[in-house]
Write a protein that holds these residues in place. Structure first.
Motif, PDB file in Angstrom:
ATOM      1  N   THR A   1       0.073   9.262   6.638  1.00 54.31           N
ATOM      2  CA  THR A   1       1.082   8.450   7.461  1.00 54.31           C
ATOM      3  C   THR A   1       0.623   7.142   7.164  1.00 54.31           C
ATOM      4  OG1 THR A   1      -0.963   8.996   9.168  1.00 54.31           O
ATOM      5  CG2 THR A   1       1.348  10.471   9.390  1.00 54.31           C
ATOM      6  N   PHE A   2      -0.543   7.138   6.670  1.00 57.88           N
ATOM      7  CA  PHE A   2      -0.986   5.689   6.258  1.00 57.88           C
ATOM      8  C   PHE A   2      -0.144   4.323   5.742  1.00 57.88           C
ATOM      9  CE2 PHE A   2      -5.328   6.956   4.282  1.00 57.88           C
ATOM     10  CZ  PHE A   2      -5.606   7.918   5.602  1.00 57.88           C
ATOM     11  N   THR A   3       1.100   5.042   5.140  1.00 56.86           N
ATOM     12  CA  THR A   3       2.007   3.866   4.944  1.00 56.86           C
ATOM     13  C   THR A   3       4.133   3.997   6.204  1.00 56.86           C
ATOM     14  OG1 THR A   3       3.168   5.822   3.577  1.00 56.86           O
ATOM     15  CG2 THR A   3       1.548   3.939   2.620  1.00 56.86           C
ATOM     16  N   LEU A   4       4.098   4.348   6.587  1.00 62.97           N
ATOM     17  CA  LEU A   4       4.397   4.554   7.816  1.00 62.97           C
ATOM     18  C   LEU A   4       4.544   3.579   8.696  1.00 62.97           C
ATOM     19  CD1 LEU A   4       4.439   7.948  10.728  1.00 62.97           C
ATOM     20  CD2 LEU A   4       5.808   7.538   8.969  1.00 62.97           C
ATOM     21  N   PRO A   5       6.145   2.577   8.130  1.00 64.10           N
ATOM     22  CA  PRO A   5       6.179   1.961   9.077  1.00 64.10           C
ATOM     23  C   PRO A   5       5.629   1.371  10.626  1.00 64.10           C
ATOM     24  CG  PRO A   5       8.699   2.023   8.199  1.00 64.10           C
ATOM     25  CD  PRO A   5       6.888   3.624   7.573  1.00 64.10           C
TER      26      PRO A   5
END
Lengths: 385, 385
Positions: free
Chosen positions: A179-183
């Protein structure tokens, strides 16, 4: 405490680097259909991790399940399952992909003409479902540990929920680092969704259930403590993990044992999404504060508890404390960047209220823990949004 | 938060008048062995309720499972299961009956000579177990929603624990009103047992798990609020229900997800029970405060949290707050009538400490979240009891 029945057979595999466990969890002889959404899993590496873990499996793919998954799309996957003899569904993505996959699992066992009408409206459930599991990538719906789903239908502007005992995922893999790269928008939507699930499970009237209340308020407290950390540092693993665990526990029924519930914010929110296409989390953030204000008296015991335990408000009068809690909830939504008025989204409140009143009148609904949210009350709530 | 795997497939049917659900929950074609203890279920009406619900079933009975269930007794039930073709075990009673029945379920599938040594000591597990479920009548062990058991053996003064994925009860019926007639001593033992389970799951070191911490402390808070109500009015349904739900949630693994544990109070307590025959709850109440004091520095973060959240202590220095929390815990045990010193039970602390050191040295153990509780440390702890 009220009488209750609890059942939750999903195995959860939670933590860093857990996607590789797939080969331990799915029997080798299964014919697997991997379902996913618009392709974000190809950008963040999840797709590759899944494919690597499932090397050697008989594996098909079905991509393109959209947010607020559509019956029209899912029906194509049902055809694949039926024609190819798929006997294991692996959803890889967020709650929409997983909800859609639950529907596919059921509809693939249905032999009639119109699976949507049968499953979603007439409750004509097949006896079983295709076995399913997931790699969940978005902390929001809690679908990874429950047996429900919400499915839309384009042709009728409908968005309805279903439940079936056979669509509990066999397992759910949760690796918070994906989820680090979730918008940011999706992160915020998920936080609001989790917050409102928890409210819907608990914020009704007091039935002398102190443990359930503390647990529900514990989710709210944790969301409030962890959300700013994630927004400040999207790669804060611990904060991401805490938010994800809140999302899962917000809808795995653990907090709901023995307490009356009220899902009317979701019911109204679903209509706003169906009519105007706003995100699910946005719809909840708009409706929740107005609905609580409208139902303040009926919910004053719980709202006052929330005021004191979650927001540290020292106000002895329940109704006053309730008012302050509602303010604080809207402030929290705003503080993480979530707009909470229909006008913020270019929607006319009067028109939306009228549309929802008409829809609810057609269905003759009365939502809320004591049936207080009739079509006319929903009109008042939405008009105030 | 640490990585974790969670699995808990037991269905819980909780509330007033739920024993009659048995006929819905057990398939008609099963050959059922109903197991129970010393006969209290015949006095409080539970036996009659079960028999009535199971009219028409092929039903056998095995009574006489004692507190701290004994291998020697359980072996007789294993013979019945094997000889009569029993394929469903229904435990009716407290945690001892249920733990014993879990052992029967496993041992009935074991074909070697000495099932105790195989299952409890060598970990030679059969591949499956006889299906089992329960009507649990005592809030204490949490056995109704987990896959563990503790079994004693008279011939060797041993008391050991086992786990197996197939001994999760298929369902557990919990009717809190059957606890109205519990002897005060058993009520108190159960409260202490639940308190200490919760401590063992959570009171180690901080791994940034705010939700799990709030939930664990929620059980402690609820025990402290509800225990006096039950002692003042044994027929307070809500307080009985809250205590029972705490007991179940104290050992269904919900609070343990992703946090390090320390079961050394139980490990030492089991030895006191094995050597001196004191109740399980009594053994825990004796050991816990001394063990916490001994491990105060290592556990100071969590103890300080407990001080503030559970006991409302405003002390900013962790070590000081930890000391105060330990005092408060022992005060709570004493306040409900539980004695917390070995001398209260006529046991010589020096002798007990020596016996336990010898036993632990034989086994070469190092308990605790970081292996700090060696045989010599256990000696110091028990000597201080």
């Amino acid at each position: 405490m009220q009488n209750f029945e609890f059942y939750g057979p999903t195995r959860v595999v939670f933590g860093k680097d857990t996607i590789k466990e797939l080969s331990r969890l799915i029997p080798r002889d299964r014919k697997v259909l991997m379902t996913y959404g618009g392709g974000s899993i190809k950008k963040n590496g999840v797709y590759d991790q899944v494919k690597k873990a499932l090397e050697g499996y008989d594996l098909l793919e079905f991509g393109g399940i959209e947010p607020n998954p559509k019956y029209e799309t899912l029906s194509k996957a049902v055809e694949i399952v039926k024609n190819e003899g798929v006997n294991f569904l692996l959803a890889v993505g967020g709650g929409s992909v997983l909800d859609g996959t639950k529907f596919i699992a059921l509809a693939s066992k249905y032999n009639g003409d119109d699976a949507y009408d049968a499953i979603m409206k007439r409750g004509e459930m097949p006896d079983s479902a295709v076995e399913l599991a997931d790699v969940i990538t978005l902390p929001a719906t809690g679908s990874e540990m429950n047996n429900g789903g919400v499915i839309s239908r384009i042709s009728t502007s409908e968005k309805l929920a279903f439940h079936h005992p056979d669509v509990f995922p066999k397992f759910s893999i949760i690796d918070p680092s994906v989820t680090f790269t979730l918008p940011v928008k999706q992160t915020i939507n998920g936080i609001v969704d989790t917050f409102v699930h928890t409210m819907e499970f608990n914020c009704t009237y007091d039935v002398n259930s102190p443990l359930q209340d503390i647990w529900a308020m514990g989710i709210l407290r944790t969301l409030i403590s962890e959300a700013p950390k994630v927004l400040a540092n999207p790669e804060d693993y611990d904060a991401r993990a805490n938010l994800f665990w809140c999302a899962t526990c917000g809808l795995n029924y653990w907090i709901s044992c023995g307490v009356p519930q009220d899902w009317s914010t979701h019911m109204i929110g679903h209509e706003l999404t169906a009519f105007y296409g706003i995100d699910h989390g946005q719809s909840l953030a708009i409706v929740e504060p107005r609905l609580l204000r409208n139902q303040k008296v009926a919910k004053s015991q719980k709202l006052a508890k929330i005021a004191r335990e979650v927001f540290g408000i020292n106000e002895p009068v329940d109704l006053k404390a309730a008012d302050m809690a509602i303010d604080k909830i809207e402030e929290f939504f705003n503080s993480i960047g979530m707009k909470t008025k229909l006008s913020d989204y270019g929607i006319d409140a009067e028109e939306a209220a009228e549309k929802i009143r008409t829809r609810f009148k057609e269905r003759n609904v009365a939502f809320g823990e004591k049936g207080a949210i009739t079509a006319d009350v929903a009109y008042e709530i939405v008009k105030a949004c």
